[in-house]
Each structure stands twice: as structure tokens, then as C-alpha cells.
Write an enzyme that holds these catalytic residues in place. Sequence first.
Site, short mmCIF file in Angstrom:
data_model
loop_
_atom_site.label_atom_id
_atom_site.label_comp_id
_atom_site.label_asym_id
_atom_site.label_seq_id
_atom_site.Cartn_x
_atom_site.Cartn_y
_atom_site.Cartn_z
N ALA A 31 71.21 53.32 8.10
CA ALA A 31 71.52 52.28 7.13
C ALA A 31 71.75 50.99 7.90
O ALA A 31 72.57 50.97 8.83
CB ALA A 31 72.75 52.65 6.31
N VAL A 66 74.20 53.69 12.03
CA VAL A 66 74.19 52.26 11.75
C VAL A 66 72.99 51.61 12.46
O VAL A 66 72.84 51.73 13.67
CB VAL A 66 75.50 51.59 12.19
CG1 VAL A 66 75.45 50.09 11.89
CG2 VAL A 66 76.69 52.24 11.50
N LYS A 67 72.18 50.95 11.67
CA LYS A 67 70.98 50.31 12.21
C LYS A 67 71.32 48.86 12.54
O LYS A 67 71.81 48.11 11.69
CB LYS A 67 69.86 50.39 11.18
CG LYS A 67 68.46 50.37 11.73
CD LYS A 67 67.48 50.67 10.59
CE LYS A 67 66.05 50.75 11.10
NZ LYS A 67 65.12 50.96 9.98
N VAL A 68 71.05 48.47 13.78
CA VAL A 68 71.44 47.15 14.27
C VAL A 68 70.22 46.50 14.94
O VAL A 68 69.55 47.14 15.75
CB VAL A 68 72.59 47.26 15.29
CG1 VAL A 68 72.95 45.89 15.85
CG2 VAL A 68 73.82 47.91 14.65
#
Length: 220
Positions: A59, A85-87
Site C-alpha cells: 500500500a 508500505v510502498k515508498v
Amino acid sequence: MKFFLDSADIKEIEEANSWGAISGVTTNPTLYSRVGGKLADFHDHIKTICDIVQGPVSAESVAMTRDEIFADGKKLAAIDKHVVVKVPTMIEGLAATKMLAAEGIPVNMTLCFTVPQAILAARAGARYISPFVGRFDDISEDGVSQLMDVVAAVENYDFGHEVEIIAASVRTANHVTQAALMGADIATVPFGVLKKCIEHPLTDRGIESFLKDWEKVANA
């Protein structure tokens, strides 16, 4: 090589998951917008995906500063134990990745295009790194070659934690083939491309032939 589905479409995810072939899902703001997603429903949508696949679900944070990404990442990680967590690969993203990793929150560093970016992401603590293939092809450069370089470079080092390379921006079944041959850990694939990975005209022809021959047996 593991398969992730690159989609935010619940029906696609349910169908692909029923095949027993996918290990996780990657989403992004564009994919969520395509299914008519609303901001107020985003966390519930991610939770639904996690409940379906029971595997890593990326996400993406859309914050731009390290502190905002960190705060956003903690909220996303609280949705479900399977959330990654997509960064984005940028300076603020690296700093936020270090902070999130220190909290035990897995990060998928996305929009990665070069070997230095990938190594920096791994050093910052990224659990997954997503080199993009198709977007290189879009500008008439060799995305497969760039992915190969990233895979080879990351395999040269021990970063002190597990790092998996996700072949992303996959547009064709050949992209999947090349990613598998070079040893990419994961390919995240749109539903249409995943279907093309299964389909083949010779398979279809063989099935048709078997059915015709069986019909002869049944009518004998």
C-alpha cells in the site's frame, strides 16, 4: 519466482488467488483510482485485499517528506500484518524507509530504475525493491537489461536483512520469462498479463485435439 498481482480490483484479486498462483498483491494510487476508489475507503480496501491473499500487500504512501511518510506508513502498517508500505525511491523516501525499518515495518521501495538506487534502498532497510521494466521500454531503453543489472548487483551483498527484488511495470509474458531467467525473486503482474502467462495456442490446440479424440471414444 513468486507472483504478485499488480491490481486493486477485488474481483481480479479473488480470481487470481483462486488459481493458487499468487503470493501477494501490489497496489498504487493509479490502480486504486481505476477501480473508483475513494480516500475514505482506502484502508478498508487494503484490509479486504489482505484478507483475500494472506500475503504481502503493498500500500503506497503519497506523502512527500520523511516524517509524513513515516507517519503515513505506520497508519498503513496498522491495517493488517500483511501490509507492506510502498515508498518512492527518493531522498525523503530513503530516510523514511530507515525509520520504518527500525520499527519493524516492511517497505517496498518503488519507482526504482538504477543499480545505485536499488543498493541505497537496500542499505536504508527496504524489504522489497521494485525496479520498473516497462517504463524503460516506453522511452526506448532496455528495461530487461536494467532489471538484470539490479538483480546481479543486489545479489553481490549481504545487507543484514532479507531483500527481494520485485520485477515491476511488467507488460508482457516475455518480461516475466526474462525476470525468471535472471533470478528476480518476484514478478508483480497485471491480471491481463498473468492470464497471458497461462495461455498458449499450442495448449489450446492440444486440449481441442484431446476433447475430439475423447468424443470418438465416448461415441464408439
